[in-house]
Design a protein around this motif. Structure first.
Motif, PDB file in Angstrom:
ATOM      1  N   GLN A 172       0.784  -1.082   0.056  1.00 42.12           N
ATOM      2  CA  GLN A 172      -0.035   0.063  -0.037  1.00 42.12           C
ATOM      3  C   GLN A 172       1.025   1.171  -0.086  1.00 42.12           C
ATOM      4  OE1 GLN A 172      -2.476  -0.596   3.596  1.00 42.12           O
ATOM      5  NE2 GLN A 172      -4.157  -1.559   2.278  1.00 42.12           N
ATOM      6  N   PRO A 173       0.182   2.376  -0.289  1.00 44.98           N
ATOM      7  CA  PRO A 173       1.247   3.466  -0.291  1.00 44.98           C
ATOM      8  C   PRO A 173       2.151   3.783   1.077  1.00 44.98           C
ATOM      9  CG  PRO A 173      -0.888   4.093  -1.277  1.00 44.98           C
ATOM     10  CD  PRO A 173      -1.029   2.647  -0.479  1.00 44.98           C
ATOM     11  N   ARG A 202       7.990   3.535   4.498  1.00 51.42           N
ATOM     12  CA  ARG A 202       8.846   4.608   4.018  1.00 51.42           C
ATOM     13  C   ARG A 202       8.201   5.923   3.937  1.00 51.42           C
ATOM     14  NH1 ARG A 202      13.788   2.292   1.976  1.00 51.42           N
ATOM     15  NH2 ARG A 202      13.695   0.024   2.019  1.00 51.42           N
ATOM     16  N   PRO A 203       8.126   6.802   4.546  1.00 53.23           N
ATOM     17  CA  PRO A 203       7.150   7.954   4.568  1.00 53.23           C
ATOM     18  C   PRO A 203       7.682   8.795   3.318  1.00 53.23           C
ATOM     19  CG  PRO A 203       8.155   7.720   6.808  1.00 53.23           C
ATOM     20  CD  PRO A 203       8.874   6.597   5.952  1.00 53.23           C
ATOM     21  N   ALA A 204       6.720   9.030   2.647  1.00 50.90           N
ATOM     22  CA  ALA A 204       6.690   9.753   1.236  1.00 50.90           C
ATOM     23  C   ALA A 204       7.616  11.104   1.361  1.00 50.90           C
ATOM     24  CB  ALA A 204       5.754   9.859   0.545  1.00 50.90           C
ATOM     25  N   ALA A 205       7.131  11.731   2.505  1.00 51.36           N
ATOM     26  CA  ALA A 205       7.709  13.281   2.669  1.00 51.36           C
ATOM     27  C   ALA A 205       8.991  13.011   3.508  1.00 51.36           C
ATOM     28  CB  ALA A 205       6.653  13.995   3.408  1.00 51.36           C
ATOM     29  N   GLU A 206       9.665  12.084   3.836  1.00 53.36           N
ATOM     30  CA  GLU A 206      10.737  11.783   4.751  1.00 53.36           C
ATOM     31  C   GLU A 206      11.683  11.057   3.955  1.00 53.36           C
ATOM     32  OE1 GLU A 206      10.283  12.368   9.041  1.00 53.36           O
ATOM     33  OE2 GLU A 206       8.487  11.361   8.498  1.00 53.36           O
ATOM     34  N   LYS A 207      12.371  11.230   2.880  1.00 46.76           N
ATOM     35  CA  LYS A 207      13.312  10.351   2.187  1.00 46.76           C
ATOM     36  C   LYS A 207      14.281   9.815   3.156  1.00 46.76           C
ATOM     37  CE  LYS A 207      12.274  12.248  -2.377  1.00 46.76           C
ATOM     38  NZ  LYS A 207      12.906  12.948  -3.619  1.00 46.76           N
ATOM     39  N   ARG A 234       5.103  -4.461  16.957  1.00 44.33           N
ATOM     40  CA  ARG A 234       6.036  -3.694  17.447  1.00 44.33           C
ATOM     41  C   ARG A 234       6.170  -2.723  16.214  1.00 44.33           C
ATOM     42  NH1 ARG A 234      11.635  -4.819  20.626  1.00 44.33           N
ATOM     43  NH2 ARG A 234      10.006  -4.038  22.204  1.00 44.33           N
ATOM     44  N   PHE A 235       6.336  -1.357  16.406  1.00 43.35           N
ATOM     45  CA  PHE A 235       6.540  -0.372  15.383  1.00 43.35           C
ATOM     46  C   PHE A 235       7.960   0.380  15.921  1.00 43.35           C
ATOM     47  CE2 PHE A 235       6.148   3.734  13.725  1.00 43.35           C
ATOM     48  CZ  PHE A 235       5.963   3.512  12.379  1.00 43.35           C
ATOM     49  N   THR A 236       8.829   0.369  15.040  1.00 44.87           N
ATOM     50  CA  THR A 236      10.200   0.905  15.388  1.00 44.87           C
ATOM     51  C   THR A 236      10.490   2.003  14.378  1.00 44.87           C
ATOM     52  OG1 THR A 236      10.845  -1.106  16.227  1.00 44.87           O
ATOM     53  CG2 THR A 236      12.505   0.540  15.748  1.00 44.87           C
ATOM     54  N   ASP A 237      11.156   3.139  14.710  1.00 46.25           N
ATOM     55  CA  ASP A 237      11.555   4.149  13.970  1.00 46.25           C
ATOM     56  C   ASP A 237      12.954   4.648  14.491  1.00 46.25           C
ATOM     57  OD1 ASP A 237      11.935   6.500  12.524  1.00 46.25           O
ATOM     58  OD2 ASP A 237      10.143   7.677  12.941  1.00 46.25           O
ATOM     59  N   PRO A 238      13.985   4.058  13.862  1.00 49.95           N
ATOM     60  CA  PRO A 238      15.325   4.323  14.483  1.00 49.95           C
ATOM     61  C   PRO A 238      15.715   5.789  14.495  1.00 49.95           C
ATOM     62  CG  PRO A 238      15.305   2.479  12.966  1.00 49.95           C
ATOM     63  CD  PRO A 238      13.893   3.253  12.714  1.00 49.95           C
ATOM     64  N   SER A 239      15.221   6.363  13.441  1.00 49.21           N
ATOM     65  CA  SER A 239      15.410   7.706  13.049  1.00 49.21           C
ATOM     66  C   SER A 239      15.133   8.952  14.472  1.00 49.21           C
ATOM     67  CB  SER A 239      14.952   8.470  11.742  1.00 49.21           C
ATOM     68  OG  SER A 239      13.461   8.577  12.183  1.00 49.21           O
ATOM     69  N   ARG A 240      14.128   8.532  15.140  1.00 50.94           N
ATOM     70  CA  ARG A 240      13.774   9.001  16.199  1.00 50.94           C
ATOM     71  C   ARG A 240      14.163   8.268  17.481  1.00 50.94           C
ATOM     72  NH1 ARG A 240      10.079   9.982  12.486  1.00 50.94           N
ATOM     73  NH2 ARG A 240       9.659  12.377  11.519  1.00 50.94           N
ATOM     74  N   ALA A 283      -0.195  12.542   8.760  1.00 55.28           N
ATOM     75  CA  ALA A 283      -0.133  13.658   8.021  1.00 55.28           C
ATOM     76  C   ALA A 283       0.238  14.934   8.699  1.00 55.28           C
ATOM     77  CB  ALA A 283      -1.464  13.650   7.011  1.00 55.28           C
ATOM     78  N   GLU A 284      -0.136  15.020   9.987  1.00 54.52           N
ATOM     79  CA  GLU A 284      -0.153  16.101  10.705  1.00 54.52           C
ATOM     80  C   GLU A 284       1.127  15.834  11.701  1.00 54.52           C
ATOM     81  OE1 GLU A 284      -3.675  16.927  12.711  1.00 54.52           O
ATOM     82  OE2 GLU A 284      -5.011  16.807  10.994  1.00 54.52           O
ATOM     83  N   LYS A 285       1.880  14.617  11.694  1.00 53.45           N
ATOM     84  CA  LYS A 285       2.904  14.425  12.516  1.00 53.45           C
ATOM     85  C   LYS A 285       2.603  14.500  13.850  1.00 53.45           C
ATOM     86  CE  LYS A 285       6.291  15.742   8.866  1.00 53.45           C
ATOM     87  NZ  LYS A 285       7.488  16.585   8.575  1.00 53.45           N
ATOM     88  N   THR A 286       1.427  14.113  14.307  1.00 52.16           N
ATOM     89  CA  THR A 286       0.919  14.231  15.621  1.00 52.16           C
ATOM     90  C   THR A 286       0.590  13.045  16.135  1.00 52.16           C
ATOM     91  OG1 THR A 286      -0.059  16.371  15.154  1.00 52.16           O
ATOM     92  CG2 THR A 286      -0.963  15.318  16.841  1.00 52.16           C
TER      93      THR A 286
END
Length: 378
Positions: A172-173, A202-207, A234-240, A283-286
């Motif tokens: 999916q997108p 892979r967030p489209a707005a954050e390459k 489990r959801f992981t975001d290494p960048s944050r 979309a609102e990063k909230t």
């Protein structure tokens, strides 16, 4: 004499045969297949209603093998006498007058109606008597923003059920999930996939940002564009430096929202987060904790009815019976609303600009030891 000789030359082979010569007769050529301008096959069900039909603008028919090779075949499959699926392919083989139909090339099975679902593959073996289609080359289901693929697939026409097996993949997108197998219902869009489920976002707005997600299994609906990952999730975001552990969690591809209605825990750098439910509006990063918000970091603990965090601006807002406890002086601050901001070290600092605050703190009692006066030197 010329006339009999001419006849002997013309009919030499039959004459030699009649004279008993040992020369072997020439084998007759195999009959050439019939070439039809068009092919039109129709079959009815037990109640006399149309069951299926197949047409082709051109076909070659082999009488001995009872096989017809059709060009650009087109077909319709009926359910209860009404058109249910439309079939098209580049070429096809009709075996035993329709007992088995093998479709090849760009094969497409379209679900008729406003849904827009398409099942495709490079080779499909269709057995009308068993109401079965077997896809052994690149089976793919597409519906709206969902793409579901596998190694092989079986389409059970009487059950409106597509069974995908081997290296199943849902795209999916921004989201790419993998499972061991999946079942999809053509009449409702319901999807069930066996785990373990692993994937990436892979967030489209954050390459360059790659987030990972895992779950024990998957349930969803391609028509509604939702996917539910089942516990443990489990959801992981290494960048944050963020990790989310949750139970049943829903991904809404249309609204770009990740949510759970069950208790969860998480870590964002040095800030520990927990709540009774969670909603990430990407979309609102909230991030919104609608109930039971609990935040914990070194030396501080906060409780509130609701919390909001914008990971772009790093602003935090806590509302409803807010209580902030600090280890230093055992301070307790109560308010209906507190504001905070996550600093560069991953810690949140809270303030109450213009708000009414009630604070309690304990000051350590003075020491009982009396200080001796310093000696005086003359």
């Amino acid at each position: 004499m010329k006339a009999p000789l001419a006849r002997a030359l013309i009919f030499g082979l039959p004459l030699v045969a009649l004279l008993g010569c040992t020369r072997q007769p020439i084998k007759p050529k195999e009959p050439q297949p019939f070439v039809f301008r068009s092919l039109n096959l129709r079959q009815q069900d037990g109640q006399g209603r149309p069951a299926w039909e197949l047409t082709s603008p051109q076909a070659r028919y082999d009488l001995q093998r009872r096989v017809a090779r059709a060009t650009d075949p087109r077909g319709v499959i009926y359910v209860g006498g009404k058109p249910r699926y439309k079939v098209e392919a580049t070429s096809g083989l009709v075996i035993n007058d329709g007992e088995v139909i093998q479709l090849e090339g760009k094969v497409r099975i379209l679900v008729l109606g406003p849904r827009g679902s398409v099942i495709s593959g490079d080779r499909v073996r269709w057995t009308p008597g068993r109401q079965l289609m077997e896809i052994d080359r690149r089976p793919v289901l597409t519906e709206r923003q969902s793409r579901l693929s596998a190694t092989t697939a079986r389409f059970l026409l009487d059950k409106d059920k597509l069974e995908l097996r081997g290296k199943t993949r849902l795209q999916q997108p921004e989201l790419d999930l993998r499972a061991s197998r999946a079942d999809w219902q053509a009449n409702t869009g319901a999807l069930v996939a066996a785990g373990p489920v692993k994937g990436e976002r892979r967030p489209a707005a954050e390459k360059g940002i790659v987030q990972t997600v895992t779950g024990s299994s998957l349930q969803g609906n391609t028509r509604l564009e939702v996917v539910d990952l089942l516990a443990p999730v489990r959801f992981t975001d290494p960048s944050r430096k963020a990790v989310l552990d949750a139970q049943r969690t829903r991904w809404n591809a249309k609204d770009q929202v990740l949510s759970t209605a069950l208790p969860f825990t998480g870590v964002v750098d040095q800030l520990n987060v927990a709540g009774d439910s969670l909603r990430l509006v990407l979309a609102e990063k909230t991030a919104i904790i609608p109930s039971g918000c609990r935040l914990r970091q070194p030396g501080e603990r906060l409780q509130a009815r609701e919390c909001r965090w914008n990971w772009d601006t790093q602003d935090i807002q806590a509302r409803g019976s807010v209580q902030l406890e600090r280890d230093q002086n055992q301070q307790i601050t109560r308010s209906e609303q507190l504001f905070g901001k996550v600093g560069p070290k991953g810690l949140a600092e809270f303030t109450t600009p213009g708000g009414r605050v009630f604070s309690e703190l304990k000051v350590p009692p003075p020491s009982k030891e009396r200080r001796q006066p310093a000696p005086v030197t003359f």
